[in-house]
Design a protein around this motif. Structure first.
Motif, PDB file in Angstrom:
ATOM      1  N   PRO A   1      69.379 -80.020  38.635  1.00  0.00           N
ATOM      2  CA  PRO A   1      68.918 -79.012  39.587  1.00  0.00           C
ATOM      3  C   PRO A   1      70.009 -78.547  40.549  1.00  0.00           C
ATOM      4  CG  PRO A   1      67.956 -81.159  40.084  1.00  0.00           C
ATOM      5  CD  PRO A   1      68.645 -81.286  38.767  1.00  0.00           C
ATOM      6  N   ASP A   2      70.930 -79.457  40.913  1.00  0.00           N
ATOM      7  CA  ASP A   2      72.038 -79.057  41.795  1.00  0.00           C
ATOM      8  C   ASP A   2      72.940 -78.036  41.103  1.00  0.00           C
ATOM      9  OD1 ASP A   2      71.178 -80.756  43.821  1.00  0.00           O
ATOM     10  OD2 ASP A   2      72.393 -82.425  43.104  1.00  0.00           O
TER      11      ASP A   2
ATOM     12  N   ARG B   1      73.821 -74.029  42.010  1.00  0.00           N
ATOM     13  CA  ARG B   1      75.203 -73.559  42.164  1.00  0.00           C
ATOM     14  C   ARG B   1      75.508 -72.426  41.189  1.00  0.00           C
ATOM     15  NH1 ARG B   1      76.920 -79.769  41.895  1.00  0.00           N
ATOM     16  NH2 ARG B   1      76.686 -80.317  44.090  1.00  0.00           N
ATOM     17  N   THR B   2      75.089 -72.596  39.949  1.00  0.00           N
ATOM     18  CA  THR B   2      75.335 -71.568  38.931  1.00  0.00           C
ATOM     19  C   THR B   2      74.690 -70.253  39.333  1.00  0.00           C
ATOM     20  OG1 THR B   2      75.490 -73.206  37.155  1.00  0.00           O
ATOM     21  CG2 THR B   2      74.939 -70.952  36.504  1.00  0.00           C
TER      22      THR B   2
ATOM     23  N   GLU C   1      64.627 -82.963  43.514  1.00  0.00           N
ATOM     24  CA  GLU C   1      65.120 -83.730  42.369  1.00  0.00           C
ATOM     25  C   GLU C   1      66.637 -83.921  42.374  1.00  0.00           C
ATOM     26  OE1 GLU C   1      63.634 -82.083  38.690  1.00  0.00           O
ATOM     27  OE2 GLU C   1      61.836 -81.323  39.694  1.00  0.00           O
ATOM     28  N   GLY C   2      67.314 -83.253  43.291  1.00  0.00           N
ATOM     29  CA  GLY C   2      68.768 -83.337  43.343  1.00  0.00           C
ATOM     30  C   GLY C   2      69.246 -83.833  44.682  1.00  0.00           C
TER      31      GLY C   2
ATOM     32  N   ALA D   1      64.462 -69.632  46.146  1.00  0.00           N
ATOM     33  CA  ALA D   1      63.674 -70.685  46.781  1.00  0.00           C
ATOM     34  C   ALA D   1      63.178 -71.700  45.751  1.00  0.00           C
ATOM     35  CB  ALA D   1      62.499 -70.072  47.539  1.00  0.00           C
ATOM     36  N   MET D   2      62.806 -71.228  44.568  1.00  0.00           N
ATOM     37  CA  MET D   2      62.359 -72.153  43.527  1.00  0.00           C
ATOM     38  C   MET D   2      63.490 -73.088  43.111  1.00  0.00           C
ATOM     39  SD  MET D   2      59.769 -69.987  41.052  1.00  0.00           S
ATOM     40  CE  MET D   2      60.982 -68.751  40.572  1.00  0.00           C
ATOM     41  N   LEU D   3      64.692 -72.528  42.950  1.00  0.00           N
ATOM     42  CA  LEU D   3      65.841 -73.344  42.564  1.00  0.00           C
ATOM     43  C   LEU D   3      66.215 -74.328  43.670  1.00  0.00           C
ATOM     44  CD1 LEU D   3      67.869 -70.487  40.902  1.00  0.00           C
ATOM     45  CD2 LEU D   3      67.117 -72.561  39.719  1.00  0.00           C
ATOM     46  N   LEU D   4      66.202 -73.861  44.912  1.00  0.00           N
ATOM     47  CA  LEU D   4      66.548 -74.736  46.033  1.00  0.00           C
ATOM     48  C   LEU D   4      65.523 -75.852  46.188  1.00  0.00           C
ATOM     49  CD1 LEU D   4      68.154 -75.574  48.500  1.00  0.00           C
ATOM     50  CD2 LEU D   4      66.927 -73.820  49.815  1.00  0.00           C
TER      51      LEU D   4
END
Length: 198
Positions: A89-90, A94-95, A148-149, A139-142
């Protein structure tokens, strides 16, 4: 008779779609080369269509830019949704922030230049929708990276997007250094947002 009319309409609609796509491809290339100095007439020439065809689809520069932004936002959001399935997830966050920054530099500041201008109601509504879509995807990615990260709980997606856009702007000011954008973006890996709080 009705069938013949429908058959006649289909090629015209296909031609209109093809012309619109040619204009968008030409506009993207022209903006990348000329930035704010891009000309609608030059774009029409590059697309191989008459000015009237271009203006039927895009009555002004801002309408054309909004269409390009919409395509880019769709692609960024689709990439973000795909990255939600990434093992890390991190790294997914970043990607995606890298992709956001590259989008911000794609047309050499023209986006920022046009957004300063007073948008029409229609343009403003479209841009607000695009902004909300980017915020929602980020927001979903963060949130996943926080749960989880290793992303700190106090991070805010609006701040991260400002950081990505600031890095994009800084890299545009040093166009002689093509690797600057990547070096600055690498700070997201080792510096904020992943420095522990003081």
């Amino acid at each position: 008779m009705h069938s013949s009319h429908a058959d006649a309409q289909r090629p015209r609609r296909a031609d209109a779609r093809d012309n619109r796509e040619r204009v968008l491809r030409a506009a993207r290339a022209e903006f990348a080369e000329q930035g704010p100095d891009a000309s609608l007439n030059k774009i029409a020439q590059r697309a191989g269509v008459g000015p009237g065809t271009l203006y039927r689809h895009f009555p002004n520069l801002q309408a054309l830019l909004v269409a390009l932004i919409g395509d880019d936002v769709d692609a960024l959001c689709a990439q973000g949704r795909d990255l939600l399935q990434s093992a890390s997830p991190d790294e997914a966050l970043r990607t995606w922030l890298h992709a956001v920054a590259r989008h911000a530099t794609a047309m050499r500041g023209l986006v920022a230049t046009q957004m300063i201008a007073q948008p029409s109601q229609e343009t403003g509504t479209a841009l607000a929708g695009y902004h909300e879509a980017i915020l929602t995807t980020g927001a979903m990615l963060l949130t996943r990276a926080q749960h989880e990260g290793n992303a700190p709980a106090e991070l805010d997606i609006a701040d991260l997007l400002k950081l990505a856009n600031a890095i994009a702007w800084a890299s545009e000011q040093s166009s002689a250094d093509p690797r600057l954008l990547d070096r600055l973006l690498a700070l997201i890996h080792t510096g904020p947002p992943y420095f522990p709080p003081a």
